[in-house]
Motif scaffolding. Structure first.
Motif, PDB file in Angstrom:
ATOM      1  N   GLU A   1       0.826  -1.202   0.000  1.00 13.81           N
ATOM      2  CA  GLU A   1       0.000   0.000   0.000  1.00 13.81           C
ATOM      3  C   GLU A   1       0.862   1.255   0.000  1.00 13.81           C
ATOM      4  O   GLU A   1       0.581   2.223  -0.711  1.00 13.81           O
ATOM      5  CB  GLU A   1      -0.926  -0.002   1.210  1.00 13.81           C
ATOM      6  CG  GLU A   1      -1.562   1.344   1.564  1.00 13.81           C
ATOM      7  CD  GLU A   1      -2.415   1.964   0.456  1.00 13.81           C
ATOM      8  OE1 GLU A   1      -2.681   3.165   0.533  1.00 13.81           O
ATOM      9  OE2 GLU A   1      -2.795   1.233  -0.501  1.00 13.81           O
ATOM     10  N   GLY A   2       1.941   1.252   0.774  1.00 14.12           N
ATOM     11  CA  GLY A   2       2.798   2.427   0.843  1.00 14.12           C
ATOM     12  C   GLY A   2       3.442   2.757  -0.487  1.00 14.12           C
ATOM     13  O   GLY A   2       3.489   3.924  -0.897  1.00 14.12           O
TER      14      GLY A   2
ATOM     15  N   PRO B   1      -0.568   7.209   2.122  1.00 17.32           N
ATOM     16  CA  PRO B   1      -0.923   5.792   2.246  1.00 17.32           C
ATOM     17  C   PRO B   1      -2.125   5.608   3.157  1.00 17.32           C
ATOM     18  O   PRO B   1      -2.322   6.348   4.117  1.00 17.32           O
ATOM     19  CB  PRO B   1       0.332   5.160   2.848  1.00 17.32           C
ATOM     20  CG  PRO B   1       1.045   6.278   3.513  1.00 17.32           C
ATOM     21  CD  PRO B   1       0.751   7.507   2.716  1.00 17.32           C
TER      22      PRO B   1
END
Length: 275
Positions: A259-260, A270
């Motif tokens: 996700e980051g 994020p």
């Protein structure tokens, strides 16, 4: 959140019995463990070592904890081992057991999956200085002082030297060990023993800034990173890179990292899942 008692021991004459270790946990998962033997300069008695060990073992199994602050009541952070207790019934067997107990507690700090931050408001000597050195991070009041002073009593601080020499350059560490002299908080920062120095009234605010920054990051990434950080430091460079590469590959497959990175690509903050 009000701190709760963890353990108690017999109080000195004319003093009320109080718990020797306090624990509190806020809604963010930040646990504060407070040494509470101010009348004895927070000496690390056998009971104190055992209480710390129990708390650290419990924290290691608690996924809700994000960081640990190690604090102390009174003028001293910790003056090290309880010398009166140590002299009560001297024997090699007893001393072997005591120092093994202390070493295991110190190692438990390093083995925790979350950062441990020392809040140093006063003097930290001998095993008390070792305790600061074993914490992952340390924020100190400008009035704090540090020493490994056992040599002044004829007892070289061998175990504290293990932690000290892994924080401070060798010659600076050895000088502290063979002279037993105090160094200031500013000197301790310059030498690498602590991270930040502030005026006494700013200690909690500075600590909160550091804690807030840490817990804003994914717990899994910090946990994987902490374990690898200490493990690779004991390896040769080739083995260290091999271990680091393996951890980074595994880290990249974690939901938080995926996700980051995606958020970076899409130029947005994020959206990490609450842990």
């Amino acid at each position: 959140m009000k701190a709760s008692p963890v353990s108690s021991e017999p109080a000195p004459p004319f003093a009320s019995e109080e718990p020797i270790l306090l624990r509190s946990q806020d809604s963010r998962g930040v646990v504060t463990l407070t040494l509470n033997r101010p009348h004895a300069f927070n000496a690390l008695s056998e009971a104190m070592l055992a209480a710390l060990q129990r708390e650290l073992d419990a924290i290691a199994q608690d996924q809700s904890v994000r960081a640990v602050v190690l604090a102390a009541e009174g003028k001293a952070f910790s003056a090290g081992h309880d010398l009166k207790e140590m002299r009560a019934a001297p024997s090699l067997e007893y001393y072997d057991r005591l120092f093994a107990q202390c070493s295991e507690m110190m190692l438990a700090i390093q083995r925790l999956p979350v950062p441990v931050i020392a809040r140093v408001q006063g003097i930290a000597t001998a095993a008390g200085c070792q305790l600061v050195a074993m914490c992952d991070l340390a924020v100190a009041s400008r009035t704090a002082k540090f020493a490994v002073s056992g040599v002044n009593l004829g007892l070289f601080c061998s175990a504290p030297g293990v932690a000290l020499s892994r924080n401070v350059l060798r010659k600076a560490a050895f000088e502290m060990l063979v002279t037993g002299e105090f160094i200031s908080a500013d000197d301790a920062k310059t030498r690498g023993l602590i991270n930040r120095v502030v005026e006494p009234e700013q200690l909690d605010a500075e600590l909160e800034k550091l804690v807030g920054t840490i817990i804003s990051k994914p717990r899994v990434a910090v946990a994987m990173g902490k374990e690898l950080f200490y493990r690779q430091a004991e390896l040769g460079i080739s083995a260290a890179y091999e271990a680091a590469s393996e951890v980074m590959a595994c880290n990249m497959m974690e939901e938080a990292a995926l996700e980051g990175v995606q958020a970076f690509v899409e130029k947005r903050p994020p959206r990490w899942r609450q842990e």
